[in-house]
Design a protein around this motif. Structure first.
Motif, PDB file in Angstrom:
ATOM      1  N   ASN A   1       0.802  -1.215   0.000  1.00  0.00           N
ATOM      2  CA  ASN A   1       0.000   0.000   0.000  1.00  0.00           C
ATOM      3  C   ASN A   1       0.840   1.273   0.000  1.00  0.00           C
ATOM      4  O   ASN A   1       0.328   2.348  -0.305  1.00  0.00           O
ATOM      5  N   ASP A   2       2.118   1.163   0.344  1.00  0.00           N
ATOM      6  CA  ASP A   2       2.974   2.346   0.382  1.00  0.00           C
ATOM      7  C   ASP A   2       3.700   2.590  -0.939  1.00  0.00           C
ATOM      8  O   ASP A   2       4.510   3.517  -1.036  1.00  0.00           O
ATOM      9  N   PHE A   3       3.432   1.773  -1.938  1.00  0.00           N
ATOM     10  CA  PHE A   3       4.120   1.948  -3.221  1.00  0.00           C
ATOM     11  C   PHE A   3       3.615   3.184  -3.963  1.00  0.00           C
ATOM     12  O   PHE A   3       2.412   3.379  -4.117  1.00  0.00           O
ATOM     13  N   VAL A   4       4.559   4.001  -4.440  1.00  0.00           N
ATOM     14  CA  VAL A   4       4.259   5.185  -5.249  1.00  0.00           C
ATOM     15  C   VAL A   4       4.855   4.966  -6.637  1.00  0.00           C
ATOM     16  O   VAL A   4       6.076   4.798  -6.762  1.00  0.00           O
ATOM     17  N   PRO A   5       4.049   4.932  -7.693  1.00  0.00           N
ATOM     18  CA  PRO A   5       4.586   4.702  -9.041  1.00  0.00           C
ATOM     19  C   PRO A   5       5.645   5.746  -9.416  1.00  0.00           C
ATOM     20  O   PRO A   5       5.517   6.927  -9.098  1.00  0.00           O
ATOM     21  N   PHE A   6       6.684   5.301 -10.105  1.00  0.00           N
ATOM     22  CA  PHE A   6       7.736   6.202 -10.582  1.00  0.00           C
ATOM     23  C   PHE A   6       8.509   5.502 -11.685  1.00  0.00           C
ATOM     24  O   PHE A   6       8.438   4.274 -11.832  1.00  0.00           O
ATOM     25  N   GLY A   7       9.226   6.280 -12.475  1.00  0.00           N
ATOM     26  CA  GLY A   7      10.114   5.738 -13.496  1.00  0.00           C
ATOM     27  C   GLY A   7       9.443   4.858 -14.531  1.00  0.00           C
ATOM     28  O   GLY A   7      10.105   4.065 -15.194  1.00  0.00           O
TER      29      GLY A   7
END
Length: 251
Positions: free
Chosen positions: A192-198
């Motif tokens: 749940n703490d994942f933030v999309p990037f790259g």
């Protein structure tokens, strides 16, 4: 990477994930990250660890003396080894791409051939703070050395987080999102703490924050999701496979 080989491995991963989704609603594959020497493999295996990430180079670009011994112990017992290191583009680190290639090559030859390789990007001091293009070029050259010289089995597993990746390479650097991502997160047993990037919309794995001690070593724990809800973050299986074409270590 050979397209036919990758297609075969993707199909194997589909079968593996389908089996897990049917057989287990909320479970994980546990991984272990360490730079220490592993002597009691059975103890760690009994704790549920499946994948063992071993630091192959230290912060000064020198071979970690614990890598070869630990890797041989794990491989002799049928375990999966992933070599990881953190690149540094400055002379103080003595890890220019060609030198990294040679050192990793020699280490992998010493334990019997290519394995998975993980590239960590979590130290601002290892990268230029005002030249994103230089950072991108260095990473490209390094990964190309690993891939073209067949030092990694299938792609590269990147380990980073949104803050480090965006500052070092810029938020528009999407070049590596076809490879698997292990992101640094908190200690919760979820994603749940994942933030999309790259360009990564879903992680392959999560690296937890707190250092643990067990079976005679200090280590960090990682989790690889194996349920439909947690693996795909409520998205479909085919899209996940398309965006993460990495062979499962357990297929």
């Amino acid at each position: 990477i050979n397209a036919e080989y990758m297609g075969y491995n993707i199909q194997k991963m589909k079968i593996f994930l389908t089996f897990l989704i049917i057989g287990c609603s909320f479970c994980y594959i546990s991984s272990l990250w360490t730079d220490e020497a592993i002597s009691d493999y059975k103890c760690l295996k009994d704790k549920g660890f499946e994948d063992f990430y071993l630091r192959v180079l230290d912060d000064n670009g020198k071979l970690n003396p614990n890598f070869i011994k630990s890797a041989k112990t794990i491989k002799a017992n049928g375990g999966d080894v992933i070599a990881f290191f953190e690149p540094c583009m400055f002379k103080k680190c003595n890890v220019v791409p060609n030198e990294v290639y040679k050192k990793v090559r020699d280490a992998l030859y010493a334990i019997g051939g290519p394995i998975y390789v993980s590239v960590t990007v979590l130290n601002y001091d290892n990268w230029s703070d005002d030249d994103l293009f230089r950072n991108k070029d260095y990473l490209r050259d390094l990964v190309n050395h690993l891939l073209f010289n067949r030092l990694t089995v299938s792609g590269v597993i990147f380990r980073s987080d949104a803050a480090h990746w965006n500052k070092i390479f810029g938020p528009d650097n999407l070049a590596w999102s076809s490879h698997a991502l292990c992101y640094d997160g908190n200690d919760s047993q979820n994603f749940n703490d994942f933030v999309p990037f790259g360009g990564w919309r879903r992680p392959y794995e999560k690296h937890m924050r707190s250092k643990l001690n067990d079976c005679g070593i200090g280590y960090y724990k990682g989790i690889i999701p194996s349920s439909s809800e947690n693996v795909f973050l409520n998205d479909s299986l085919p899209e996940q496979i398309t965006s993460q074409p990495l062979l499962s270590l357990h297929a």
